[in-house]
Design an enzyme around this catalytic site. Structure first.
Site, mmCIF file in Angstrom:
data_model
loop_
_atom_site.group_PDB
_atom_site.id
_atom_site.type_symbol
_atom_site.label_atom_id
_atom_site.label_comp_id
_atom_site.label_asym_id
_atom_site.label_seq_id
_atom_site.Cartn_x
_atom_site.Cartn_y
_atom_site.Cartn_z
ATOM 1 N N ASN A 175 0.860 -1.193 0.000
ATOM 2 C CA ASN A 175 0.000 0.000 0.000
ATOM 3 C C ASN A 175 0.899 1.246 0.000
ATOM 4 O O ASN A 175 1.718 1.427 0.910
ATOM 5 C CB ASN A 175 -0.891 -0.057 1.242
ATOM 6 N N HIS A 234 1.008 6.190 1.935
ATOM 7 C CA HIS A 234 1.745 7.137 2.776
ATOM 8 C C HIS A 234 2.968 7.741 2.091
ATOM 9 O O HIS A 234 3.562 8.681 2.612
ATOM 10 C CB HIS A 234 2.041 6.524 4.144
ATOM 11 N N HIS A 264 -5.562 3.747 -1.666
ATOM 12 C CA HIS A 264 -6.881 4.127 -1.136
ATOM 13 C C HIS A 264 -7.183 5.564 -1.569
ATOM 14 O O HIS A 264 -6.517 6.501 -1.127
ATOM 15 C CB HIS A 264 -6.831 4.020 0.401
ATOM 16 N N ARG A 304 -9.302 8.344 -0.947
ATOM 17 C CA ARG A 304 -10.260 8.763 0.080
ATOM 18 C C ARG A 304 -11.091 9.914 -0.436
ATOM 19 O O ARG A 304 -10.665 10.683 -1.297
ATOM 20 C CB ARG A 304 -9.529 9.183 1.357
ATOM 21 N N ARG A 312 -6.768 12.865 0.907
ATOM 22 C CA ARG A 312 -5.664 13.277 1.789
ATOM 23 C C ARG A 312 -4.329 12.667 1.369
ATOM 24 O O ARG A 312 -3.289 13.170 1.697
ATOM 25 C CB ARG A 312 -5.967 12.945 3.240
ATOM 26 N N GLU A 328 -8.610 0.625 -2.780
ATOM 27 C CA GLU A 328 -9.423 0.690 -1.554
ATOM 28 C C GLU A 328 -10.375 1.857 -1.715
ATOM 29 O O GLU A 328 -9.956 2.962 -2.110
ATOM 30 C CB GLU A 328 -8.537 0.967 -0.347
ATOM 31 N N THR A 334 -8.019 3.818 8.524
ATOM 32 C CA THR A 334 -9.265 3.046 8.516
ATOM 33 C C THR A 334 -9.358 2.307 9.848
ATOM 34 O O THR A 334 -8.784 1.236 10.024
ATOM 35 C CB THR A 334 -9.272 2.066 7.323
ATOM 36 N N GLU A 359 -11.163 -9.068 3.568
ATOM 37 C CA GLU A 359 -9.866 -8.723 4.136
ATOM 38 C C GLU A 359 -10.088 -8.518 5.626
ATOM 39 O O GLU A 359 -10.914 -7.694 6.045
ATOM 40 C CB GLU A 359 -9.297 -7.462 3.482
ATOM 41 N N HIS A 366 -3.563 -4.320 7.985
ATOM 42 C CA HIS A 366 -3.633 -3.161 8.875
ATOM 43 C C HIS A 366 -2.692 -3.338 10.061
ATOM 44 O O HIS A 366 -2.876 -4.216 10.884
ATOM 45 C CB HIS A 366 -5.039 -2.844 9.393
HETATM 46 N N1 PXP Z 1 -5.828 -3.017 4.219
HETATM 47 C C1 PXP Z 1 -6.789 -2.077 4.294
HETATM 48 C C2 PXP Z 1 -8.152 -2.429 3.836
HETATM 49 C C3 PXP Z 1 -6.491 -0.774 4.762
HETATM 50 O O1 PXP Z 1 -7.464 0.163 4.832
HETATM 51 C C4 PXP Z 1 -5.174 -0.460 5.113
HETATM 52 C C5 PXP Z 1 -4.836 0.920 5.562
HETATM 53 O O2 PXP Z 1 -4.995 1.793 4.492
HETATM 54 C C6 PXP Z 1 -4.200 -1.467 4.994
HETATM 55 C C7 PXP Z 1 -4.556 -2.742 4.568
HETATM 56 C C8 PXP Z 1 -2.773 -1.207 5.299
HETATM 57 O O3 PXP Z 1 -2.609 -0.857 6.633
HETATM 58 P P1 PXP Z 1 -1.220 -0.305 7.114
HETATM 59 O O4 PXP Z 1 -0.959 0.953 6.375
HETATM 60 O O5 PXP Z 1 -1.402 -0.126 8.580
HETATM 61 O O6 PXP Z 1 -0.194 -1.378 6.789
#
Ligand code: PXP
Length: 255
Positions: free
Chosen positions: A12, A15, A48, A50, A54, A75, A106, A156, A199
């Site tokens: 992901n 960030h 994602h 949003r 952001r 996402e 999330t 998930e 997550h």
């Molecule tokens: N899976 C989903 C559905 C999420 O919303 C997120 C956070 O955006 C993640 C995985 C990844 O989480 P993290 O950034 O804490 O690794």
């Protein structure tokens, strides 16, 4: 010995965009990070979009779709705007997540049971467009059954509560949470659902959860992007892959 099902790593890159957006402009580019992650062994990329934009922006998605050689997992919240964007962008997969404007991330899973009427048409529309749909839920049997009854092929599992307990060194809570994930993954498989998780995962928790045979994909973002500051993104993705492979290797079962 027969091998366990392969375990995919979805990186992901939200960030990277968070850092870019802190100053506006184009640097650092999340698409460049996605391409590096794929070159380092990621099986797919998750982003994602949003409602408040952001981190990921609309044009990031367009570039990801055009440039990625691996599946893109979008996402998204279950809104008309996001469904329209998904149908236009046509990612390989869409993971439906709950979204509240004020939250830092999330924070919880979808209430798939309560929001059946909102989710059902979204799942149906995305599936009809051949987009693989997953629902991001906490590992609660009610939610798992609701996801199955919505016809979503994938769930998930939200691993946040477990990862937080591990990070806070609360072993009793961590063990209850892990057992919940284990039982939920088995229940979901028995209902014919494909099981993903994500997550808050880091090297240690990713290695542990890779030992659950039912889980076939981990989506990991924040830890990888943070760790990349110290070790570089390529090394970080490779180290994560190795941690997952170690966890998975313990799974080889007699045939
Ligand atoms: N899976 C989903 C559905 C999420 O919303 C997120 C956070 O955006 C993640 C995985 C990844 O989480 P993290 O950034 O804490 O690794």
């Amino acid at each position: 010995m027969s091998e366990a099902a392969p375990l995919r790593l979805g990186v992901n890159i939200d960030h990277v965009a968070t850092i870019r957006n802190a100053r506006g402009g184009e640097h650092p580019d999340p698409v460049k990070a996605a391409l590096m992650a794929v070159a380092a062994g990621a099986d797919g990329i998750t982003a994602h979009l949003r409602e408040d934009r952001r981190h990921i922006r609309d044009e990031d998605l367009v570039r990801l779709k055009a440039q990625l050689s691996r599946p893109l997992n979008l996402e998204m919240a279950a809104t008309r705007e996001m469904v329209g964007i998904a149908l236009k962008t046509h990612p390989h997969a869409a993971c439906i997540v709950p979204e509240r404007r004020q939250e830092l991330t999330t924070e919880g899973g979808l209430d798939a049971a309560r929001h059946h009427n909102v989710l059902a048409p979204v799942v149906a529309e995305l599936k009809a467009a051949s987009i693989r749909v997953s629902l991001f839920i906490t590992c609660d049997p009610r939610q798992i059954e609701a996801a199955a009854s919505l016809g979503a092929p994938v769930i998930e599992i939200h691993t946040g509560a477990w990862c937080e307990a591990v990070a806070d060194r609360r072993p009793a809570i961590a063990s209850v949470e892990f057992q919940r994930i284990k039982d939920g993954a088995a229940r979901a498989r028995s209902l014919g659902l494909e099981v993903h998780a994500g997550h808050g995962l880091d090297y240690r928790t990713a290695e542990t959860i890779s030992g659950l045979a039912e889980i076939v994909e981990l989506n990991i973002g924040h830890f990888l992007v943070g760790e990349a500051l110290f070790g570089g993104l390529t090394e970080t993705v490779k180290t994560m892959r190795a941690a997952m492979d170690r966890g998975r290797a313990r799974l080889a079962v007699p045939s």
